[in-house]
Design an enzyme around this catalytic site. Sequence first.
Site, PDB file in Angstrom:
ATOM      1  N   ARG A  54      -0.336 -33.216  53.175  1.00  0.00           N
ATOM      2  CA  ARG A  54      -0.184 -32.897  51.748  1.00  0.00           C
ATOM      3  C   ARG A  54       0.190 -34.148  50.963  1.00  0.00           C
ATOM      4  O   ARG A  54      -0.288 -34.359  49.842  1.00  0.00           O
ATOM      5  CB  ARG A  54       0.872 -31.793  51.573  1.00  0.00           C
ATOM      6  CG  ARG A  54       0.924 -31.254  50.151  1.00  0.00           C
ATOM      7  CD  ARG A  54       1.778 -30.008  50.040  1.00  0.00           C
ATOM      8  NE  ARG A  54       3.171 -30.265  50.368  1.00  0.00           N
ATOM      9  CZ  ARG A  54       4.115 -29.339  50.426  1.00  0.00           C
ATOM     10  NH1 ARG A  54       3.827 -28.067  50.194  1.00  0.00           N
ATOM     11  NH2 ARG A  54       5.363 -29.639  50.738  1.00  0.00           N
ATOM     12  N   LYS A 153       1.933 -32.770  44.605  1.00  0.00           N
ATOM     13  CA  LYS A 153       3.402 -32.786  44.644  1.00  0.00           C
ATOM     14  C   LYS A 153       3.873 -34.140  44.102  1.00  0.00           C
ATOM     15  O   LYS A 153       4.141 -35.077  44.855  1.00  0.00           O
ATOM     16  CB  LYS A 153       3.879 -32.532  46.077  1.00  0.00           C
ATOM     17  CG  LYS A 153       5.300 -32.056  46.144  1.00  0.00           C
ATOM     18  CD  LYS A 153       5.602 -31.416  47.463  1.00  0.00           C
ATOM     19  CE  LYS A 153       7.085 -31.236  47.700  1.00  0.00           C
ATOM     20  NZ  LYS A 153       7.795 -30.493  46.663  1.00  0.00           N
ATOM     21  N   GLU A 186       5.361 -19.523  40.472  1.00  0.00           N
ATOM     22  CA  GLU A 186       6.289 -19.855  41.560  1.00  0.00           C
ATOM     23  C   GLU A 186       7.672 -20.132  41.016  1.00  0.00           C
ATOM     24  O   GLU A 186       7.891 -20.075  39.798  1.00  0.00           O
ATOM     25  CB  GLU A 186       5.775 -21.073  42.337  1.00  0.00           C
ATOM     26  CG  GLU A 186       5.653 -22.314  41.461  1.00  0.00           C
ATOM     27  CD  GLU A 186       5.159 -23.545  42.206  1.00  0.00           C
ATOM     28  OE1 GLU A 186       5.200 -23.581  43.434  1.00  0.00           O
ATOM     29  OE2 GLU A 186       4.742 -24.486  41.507  1.00  0.00           O
TER      30      GLU A 186
HETATM   31  N1  PMP Z   1       6.782 -24.942  44.928  1.00  0.00           N
HETATM   32  C1  PMP Z   1       7.369 -26.058  44.479  1.00  0.00           C
HETATM   33  C2  PMP Z   1       7.235 -26.425  43.039  1.00  0.00           C
HETATM   34  C3  PMP Z   1       8.120 -26.869  45.356  1.00  0.00           C
HETATM   35  O1  PMP Z   1       8.691 -27.979  44.912  1.00  0.00           O
HETATM   36  C4  PMP Z   1       8.249 -26.467  46.705  1.00  0.00           C
HETATM   37  C5  PMP Z   1       9.068 -27.297  47.643  1.00  0.00           C
HETATM   38  N2  PMP Z   1       8.290 -28.272  48.278  1.00  0.00           N
HETATM   39  C6  PMP Z   1       7.604 -25.290  47.128  1.00  0.00           C
HETATM   40  C7  PMP Z   1       6.886 -24.548  46.211  1.00  0.00           C
HETATM   41  C8  PMP Z   1       7.664 -24.844  48.555  1.00  0.00           C
HETATM   42  O2  PMP Z   1       6.822 -25.652  49.360  1.00  0.00           O
HETATM   43  P1  PMP Z   1       7.150 -25.955  50.884  1.00  0.00           P
HETATM   44  O3  PMP Z   1       7.256 -24.662  51.573  1.00  0.00           O
HETATM   45  O4  PMP Z   1       5.999 -26.780  51.342  1.00  0.00           O
HETATM   46  O5  PMP Z   1       8.433 -26.728  50.895  1.00  0.00           O
END
Ligand code: PMP
Length: 292
Positions: A54, A153, A186
């Site tokens: 990612r 990200k 989210e």
């Molecule tokens: N959404 C956002 C905006 C985030 O910052 C995160 C944390 N990385 C997540 C969802 C969850 O992703 P992950 O399970 O890959 O940590």
Amino acid sequence: MVKQSVTWLNGQLLPTEQATVPVNDHGLLYGDGVFEGIRFYKRRAFRLQRHFQRLQLSARAIALAIPLSTEELTAVIERLIEAFADDDGYIRLMVTRGAGPLGLNPNSCSQPNVIAIADQLTMIAIDERQAGARLIVSSVRRLPADGLDPRIKSLNYLNHILAKIEANHAGADEAILLNGQGRVAEGTADNIFIVRDGRLLTPPCSEGALEGITRELVLKLAQDNGIETREQPLGVYDLYAADECFLTGTGAELIPVASIDCRSLPNCPGPVFQRLQQAFGRTIDQECGVVL
Ligand code: PMP
């Protein structure tokens, strides 16, 4: 062994308070960079290669070349975990555009900075975690994909921070961001799931969510455990009408939700959540082993 937070910065391992980047790094000036949050358990990084994939995709999307190979990044993470005082912890891995003149043009930055900080991260106090998180639906919208694609990200989290400020003011633990169409995207640093009539529902990432690595695992664990899953658009009403709701993330792990905009949910932690949390714990044990 260093007893506190440790940082790897461009090849050097340092106590975090001694690790510094130039003030004209475009990561600081403009949020120009990408990052990952990675957990380690029993001194083994969880799903590390997925995080690197990612990170690479995020970097490619912002036309940033990561100066280290995946093997080199793996070695960095291993060295950092070894230097950290505790067996379990959290690593924030960042690649910034690097130092350059004040104008925002990234062409003027010579060398990206690679930074990895090992520390502890608590998203929500332990007591509240057990009692369940109180959510609000924020008035701050998730950025649209044609502005900044939510799958990238990047270091640009300001709208999530505004949503968190709103949650703080409301006395809530976390805020849910809607997309431009008013559908659920989210949380500020986590994905959201609901359970309705025994089915596990979450919005597709095209609704404005990060492609969460914990989200992906939870969907797989649900399928393995005979729980029907659906990625489908959700509205605010769906959150209010849910039998159960929970959040997922590397930092968050799995957090049950007690209420949304002051509407209590009937089950917290609910039966589906509890099954998935147990399955999640087993996966960590399988992949990160058990220290004897
Ligand atoms: N959404 C956002 C905006 C985030 O910052 C995160 C944390 N990385 C997540 C969802 C969850 O992703 P992950 O399970 O890959 O940590």
